[in-house]
Design a protein around this motif. Structure first.
Motif, short mmCIF file in Angstrom:
data_model
loop_
_atom_site.label_atom_id
_atom_site.label_comp_id
_atom_site.label_asym_id
_atom_site.label_seq_id
_atom_site.Cartn_x
_atom_site.Cartn_y
_atom_site.Cartn_z
N ASP A 14 1.01 -1.21 0.20
CA ASP A 14 -0.13 -0.22 -0.03
C ASP A 14 0.91 1.11 0.07
O ASP A 14 2.02 1.19 -0.02
N GLY A 15 0.39 2.36 0.05
CA GLY A 15 0.89 3.60 -0.06
C GLY A 15 1.59 4.12 1.30
O GLY A 15 1.87 5.40 1.43
N LEU A 16 1.87 3.25 2.47
CA LEU A 16 2.39 3.39 3.72
C LEU A 16 3.82 4.31 3.13
O LEU A 16 4.68 3.97 2.55
N PRO A 17 3.99 5.51 3.83
CA PRO A 17 5.22 6.05 3.57
C PRO A 17 6.58 5.50 3.67
O PRO A 17 7.48 5.59 2.95
N ALA A 18 6.51 4.50 4.60
CA ALA A 18 7.66 3.64 4.78
C ALA A 18 7.88 2.85 3.60
O ALA A 18 9.39 2.42 3.22
N HIS A 19 7.25 2.59 2.63
CA HIS A 19 7.23 1.77 1.53
C HIS A 19 8.06 2.40 0.49
O HIS A 19 8.55 1.82 -0.74
N LYS A 20 7.86 3.65 0.59
CA LYS A 20 8.59 4.76 -0.35
C LYS A 20 9.75 5.28 0.22
O LYS A 20 10.43 6.29 -0.62
N THR A 36 10.35 -6.88 -6.77
CA THR A 36 9.53 -5.70 -7.60
C THR A 36 8.55 -5.27 -6.49
O THR A 36 7.64 -6.21 -6.25
N LEU A 37 8.38 -3.96 -6.29
CA LEU A 37 7.07 -3.61 -5.53
C LEU A 37 6.00 -3.06 -6.66
O LEU A 37 6.45 -2.25 -7.44
N HIS A 38 4.92 -3.50 -6.23
CA HIS A 38 3.60 -2.90 -7.03
C HIS A 38 2.81 -2.26 -5.95
O HIS A 38 2.41 -2.88 -4.96
N PHE A 39 2.70 -1.08 -6.18
CA PHE A 39 1.74 -0.22 -5.34
C PHE A 39 0.27 -0.16 -5.66
O PHE A 39 -0.11 0.10 -6.85
N LEU A 40 -0.43 -0.31 -4.60
CA LEU A 40 -1.87 -0.20 -4.65
C LEU A 40 -2.21 1.43 -4.67
O LEU A 40 -1.38 2.15 -4.43
N PRO A 41 -3.31 1.61 -5.60
CA PRO A 41 -3.91 2.87 -5.83
C PRO A 41 -3.95 3.60 -4.30
O PRO A 41 -3.93 3.06 -3.32
N GLY A 42 -3.66 4.94 -4.43
CA GLY A 42 -3.96 5.88 -3.19
C GLY A 42 -4.99 5.17 -2.22
O GLY A 42 -4.73 5.04 -0.97
N TYR A 43 -6.21 5.09 -2.87
CA TYR A 43 -7.25 4.43 -2.04
C TYR A 43 -7.75 3.39 -2.64
O TYR A 43 -8.51 3.34 -3.63
N PRO A 45 -9.48 0.08 -0.86
CA PRO A 45 -9.65 -0.87 0.23
C PRO A 45 -10.19 -2.32 -0.42
O PRO A 45 -9.98 -3.24 0.02
N ASP A 46 -10.91 -2.10 -1.94
CA ASP A 46 -11.47 -3.28 -2.41
C ASP A 46 -10.46 -4.15 -2.84
O ASP A 46 -10.63 -5.12 -3.17
N LEU A 47 -9.16 -3.56 -3.00
CA LEU A 47 -8.10 -4.73 -3.30
C LEU A 47 -6.89 -4.81 -2.33
O LEU A 47 -6.25 -5.68 -2.58
N ASN A 48 -7.51 -4.59 -1.26
CA ASN A 48 -6.56 -4.86 -0.09
C ASN A 48 -7.10 -6.09 0.93
O ASN A 48 -8.18 -5.83 1.63
N PRO A 49 -6.56 -7.16 1.10
CA PRO A 49 -7.38 -8.35 1.70
C PRO A 49 -7.06 -7.62 3.14
O PRO A 49 -8.21 -8.56 3.94
N ASP A 50 -6.42 -7.00 3.83
CA ASP A 50 -6.57 -6.51 5.10
C ASP A 50 -8.11 -5.95 5.35
O ASP A 50 -8.42 -6.01 6.49
#
Length: 106
Positions: A14-20, A36-43, A45-50
């Motif tokens: 996700d877009g957590l600042p630590a990932h960037k 390879t890191l693939h970033f989810l869009p900024g918002y 939730p429907d793509l995030n199993p969490d």
């Protein structure tokens, strides 16, 4: 995650600042294409199993009954998450949901 890895890893984050952070970018670059890191869009939730896990918690647990006098929300949530973790069938169901099937081969 990368120790003795033969095949490339594609990690969805996700877009957590630590990932960037630069240290993360430097590490990814040091793997010479094996990570390879693939970033989810900024918002997204429907793509995030969490988000499916939290939805389950809200529908089936902590939000279903008010806190009792003196009861703390944190321990209740931690216990419910531990119960979920002890149920492999339920955990797998989060990854089989149509909106996050991109994660697995099944």
């Amino acid at each position: 995650l990368m120790f003795n890895r033969k095949k490339a890893v594609h990690l969805i984050v996700d877009g957590l600042p630590a990932h960037k952070k630069a240290i993360v970018k430097d590490y990814v670059a040091s793997t010479a294409g094996k990570l390879t890191l693939h970033f989810l869009p900024g918002y997204a939730p429907d793509l995030n199993p969490d988000e499916l896990v939290w939805s389950h918690v809200k529908r089936n647990g902590a939000a279903r009954r008010p806190l009792q006098k003196g009861e703390k929300l944190g321990p209740r949530i931690h216990e419910q998450l531990a119960q979920i973790g002890r149920n492999p069938k339920l955990v797998r169901s989060f990854f089989r949901h149509p909106c996050v099937r991109y994660i697995s081969d099944s």
